[in-house]
Each structure stands twice: as structure tokens, then as C-alpha cells.
Design an enzyme around this catalytic site. Sequence first.
Site, mmCIF file in Angstrom:
data_model
loop_
_atom_site.group_PDB
_atom_site.id
_atom_site.type_symbol
_atom_site.label_atom_id
_atom_site.label_comp_id
_atom_site.label_asym_id
_atom_site.label_seq_id
_atom_site.Cartn_x
_atom_site.Cartn_y
_atom_site.Cartn_z
ATOM 1 N N HIS A 118 24.593 56.396 -14.394
ATOM 2 C CA HIS A 118 23.263 55.798 -14.379
ATOM 3 C C HIS A 118 22.746 55.588 -15.805
ATOM 4 O O HIS A 118 22.537 56.554 -16.540
ATOM 5 C CB HIS A 118 22.332 56.736 -13.605
ATOM 6 C CG HIS A 118 20.932 56.267 -13.486
ATOM 7 N ND1 HIS A 118 19.869 56.971 -14.012
ATOM 8 C CD2 HIS A 118 20.406 55.170 -12.895
ATOM 9 C CE1 HIS A 118 18.747 56.331 -13.736
ATOM 10 N NE2 HIS A 118 19.042 55.238 -13.067
ATOM 11 N N ARG A 119 22.612 54.329 -16.195
ATOM 12 C CA ARG A 119 22.257 53.961 -17.569
ATOM 13 C C ARG A 119 23.295 54.518 -18.551
ATOM 14 O O ARG A 119 22.976 54.906 -19.668
ATOM 15 C CB ARG A 119 20.855 54.431 -17.940
ATOM 16 C CG ARG A 119 19.774 53.976 -16.954
ATOM 17 C CD ARG A 119 18.398 54.503 -17.315
ATOM 18 N NE ARG A 119 17.495 54.404 -16.169
ATOM 19 C CZ ARG A 119 16.300 54.948 -16.082
ATOM 20 N NH1 ARG A 119 15.817 55.632 -17.111
ATOM 21 N NH2 ARG A 119 15.559 54.820 -14.998
ATOM 22 N N GLU A 165 26.049 51.765 -14.413
ATOM 23 C CA GLU A 165 24.790 51.097 -14.050
ATOM 24 C C GLU A 165 24.000 50.849 -15.322
ATOM 25 O O GLU A 165 23.955 51.702 -16.216
ATOM 26 C CB GLU A 165 23.988 51.987 -13.096
ATOM 27 C CG GLU A 165 22.754 51.342 -12.494
ATOM 28 C CD GLU A 165 21.481 51.527 -13.317
ATOM 29 O OE1 GLU A 165 20.458 50.894 -12.990
ATOM 30 O OE2 GLU A 165 21.517 52.304 -14.295
ATOM 31 N N ASP A 169 20.497 48.253 -17.086
ATOM 32 C CA ASP A 169 19.297 47.459 -16.810
ATOM 33 C C ASP A 169 19.218 46.295 -17.781
ATOM 34 O O ASP A 169 19.364 46.485 -18.995
ATOM 35 C CB ASP A 169 18.053 48.323 -16.972
ATOM 36 C CG ASP A 169 18.119 49.582 -16.125
ATOM 37 O OD1 ASP A 169 17.832 49.482 -14.931
ATOM 38 O OD2 ASP A 169 18.463 50.651 -16.672
ATOM 39 N N HIS A 174 15.769 49.835 -20.004
ATOM 40 C CA HIS A 174 15.156 50.069 -18.706
ATOM 41 C C HIS A 174 13.677 49.719 -18.668
ATOM 42 O O HIS A 174 13.217 48.968 -17.806
ATOM 43 C CB HIS A 174 15.343 51.530 -18.288
ATOM 44 C CG HIS A 174 14.655 51.876 -17.003
ATOM 45 N ND1 HIS A 174 13.359 52.347 -16.950
ATOM 46 C CD2 HIS A 174 15.081 51.800 -15.718
ATOM 47 C CE1 HIS A 174 13.024 52.545 -15.693
ATOM 48 N NE2 HIS A 174 14.045 52.232 -14.919
ATOM 49 N N GLU A 210 21.274 45.937 -12.956
ATOM 50 C CA GLU A 210 19.930 45.881 -12.381
ATOM 51 C C GLU A 210 19.108 44.845 -13.131
ATOM 52 O O GLU A 210 18.935 44.922 -14.347
ATOM 53 C CB GLU A 210 19.232 47.240 -12.438
ATOM 54 C CG GLU A 210 17.846 47.171 -11.790
ATOM 55 C CD GLU A 210 17.096 48.488 -11.794
ATOM 56 O OE1 GLU A 210 15.849 48.440 -11.671
ATOM 57 O OE2 GLU A 210 17.738 49.542 -11.928
ATOM 58 N N LYS A 253 15.821 43.428 -14.190
ATOM 59 C CA LYS A 253 14.435 43.884 -14.349
ATOM 60 C C LYS A 253 13.629 42.711 -14.900
ATOM 61 O O LYS A 253 13.431 42.592 -16.111
ATOM 62 C CB LYS A 253 14.374 45.093 -15.272
ATOM 63 C CG LYS A 253 15.212 46.255 -14.779
ATOM 64 C CD LYS A 253 14.955 47.509 -15.547
ATOM 65 C CE LYS A 253 13.654 48.164 -15.153
ATOM 66 N NZ LYS A 253 13.660 48.722 -13.782
ATOM 67 N N ASP A 302 23.128 60.715 -13.591
ATOM 68 C CA ASP A 302 23.047 60.841 -15.048
ATOM 69 C C ASP A 302 24.199 61.677 -15.591
ATOM 70 O O ASP A 302 24.433 61.699 -16.805
ATOM 71 C CB ASP A 302 21.725 61.509 -15.446
ATOM 72 C CG ASP A 302 20.503 60.701 -15.043
ATOM 73 O OD1 ASP A 302 20.618 59.463 -14.947
ATOM 74 O OD2 ASP A 302 19.435 61.311 -14.822
#
Length: 241
Positions: free
Chosen positions: A9-10, A36, A38, A51, A106, A108, A226
Site C-alpha cells: 500500500h503506497r 498500490e 496514487d 496520496h 488509484e 485521485k 503497509d
Amino acid sequence: MVQTKIFAHRGFSGNYPENTMTAFKEAVKAGTDGIELDVQFTQDHVPVIIHDRTVNRMTDGKGFVCDFSLAELQKLRMKEDSSERIPTFEEFLHWVEPHSVYLNVELKTELKDRGEIPQLILPLLAKYGVEERTILSSFDHKALHAAKQKKPHIESAALIHQAMMNPSEYLETLGVEGIHFKASTLLMDEVAELQEKGYHLRPYTVNTVDQMNQFFTWGCEGIFTDYPDLALAVRKEFKRL
């Protein structure tokens, strides 16, 4: 049983500044299945990886991402590590192209940016040959639907942060293959019902051993965490049971 994929995640954000090239590189070194990240746009319409709507939390600057040009944005440095800066989406794709990891992008978007996704994001996925291993996700379901109309072969997933009435009917209307849900919003029977209808379920953000084992047991397609190193270790032990 489906082996649940681990998405960093990120990037490896539990140990490194989120959404930085170091976080992405360390996630790959750890052996994660996917990354993943953003994506949003600068004032001069360049897709960058960050993000928050503003740069305040992560960098030494202040203001909205969309108010910075790329040149201005890349002068900023991360608070956690002054050697790190905000990467461009293309910079990331150039690096990740030879690595066999899945990508969750993702979107945004600001309202004004919806029209730029087909022109600026989708061509880059094609340029670097990663369409078949990319999932597009967003809380902006109109933007997601617009991207799906342009590139129907790219998997898409609706992001949700609260319980929904009749989620399968909504997903069918939206035309996506997956749902990325806040870990606390769906019960096991609700997950099973959506899985039976063919949807890919990936909860976020799954950072405890108990949660990891729960979603592995439920047979979710993937989890966002994470701590990909922890998730990989838990999955390895889970397979032995």
C-alpha cells in the site's frame, strides 16, 4: 483455494516514505505481488504519485498538488527523508516495466481532471506494456467508469469506505470487476456473495496478523497492506495449515 495477493500500500509505506521510489523498490525487494499507488495531476497536467490533495503532510511545502507545476513540485522534499521527492507516474512506469508485479493505480481526481484520465493516464499504461497487470481503482466512480469505457480490457475496481445496499447491483451498473473495501465494512457472508458473482475483493488497509489471516481464510483476491514483508510471512505460514 485462491492464494491472496499481497499489494504494498503506497509501496512499503510501513518502513519507508509512502509513494516514493524507495518505498516501491523496497516492496519489490521484499517479494510483494503488487504495488498500490496514487496518481493525480500537476497544474501543467503531468501525472504524479502522491496520496493527499495537498503536499503539506508529506513534504516541506504547502499547498494543493494541482496548484504546482511539475518543476515546482519536484523542488519539494519529503519530511521523512530529504533525499526523496514526489515521483512522476511515468518515472515509476519506466522503473517497474521489467518487474513482474501487479499494479493498482488509484485515480485521485479533481472534478476538472476526469477528462484527462483517458488522455494522460491510459496511454502511459499502453506505452510501458503494463495494461494486463494493472487494476484501476478510485473513489470517483464516474472517473472510473469513463476510463472503463475507453479501455474495457483493463481491470477496474470501485473503492468504498462504508457499507453499501445491494453492492453487486451497483457494481454491475458501474461495469467494474472488483471492489476494494475498507476492511471493517463487509462481513464474511457479504464477501462470499460477491465472490460467487465473480467480483474480485481486496480489503484495505490490512496491517495486523489477525486481519491478514481472516482475509486469507475468506479467499479474497488480494489485500492492501503497509507491511508486505509481514503479510508475506503470514501467508507462508497460513499455507502450511
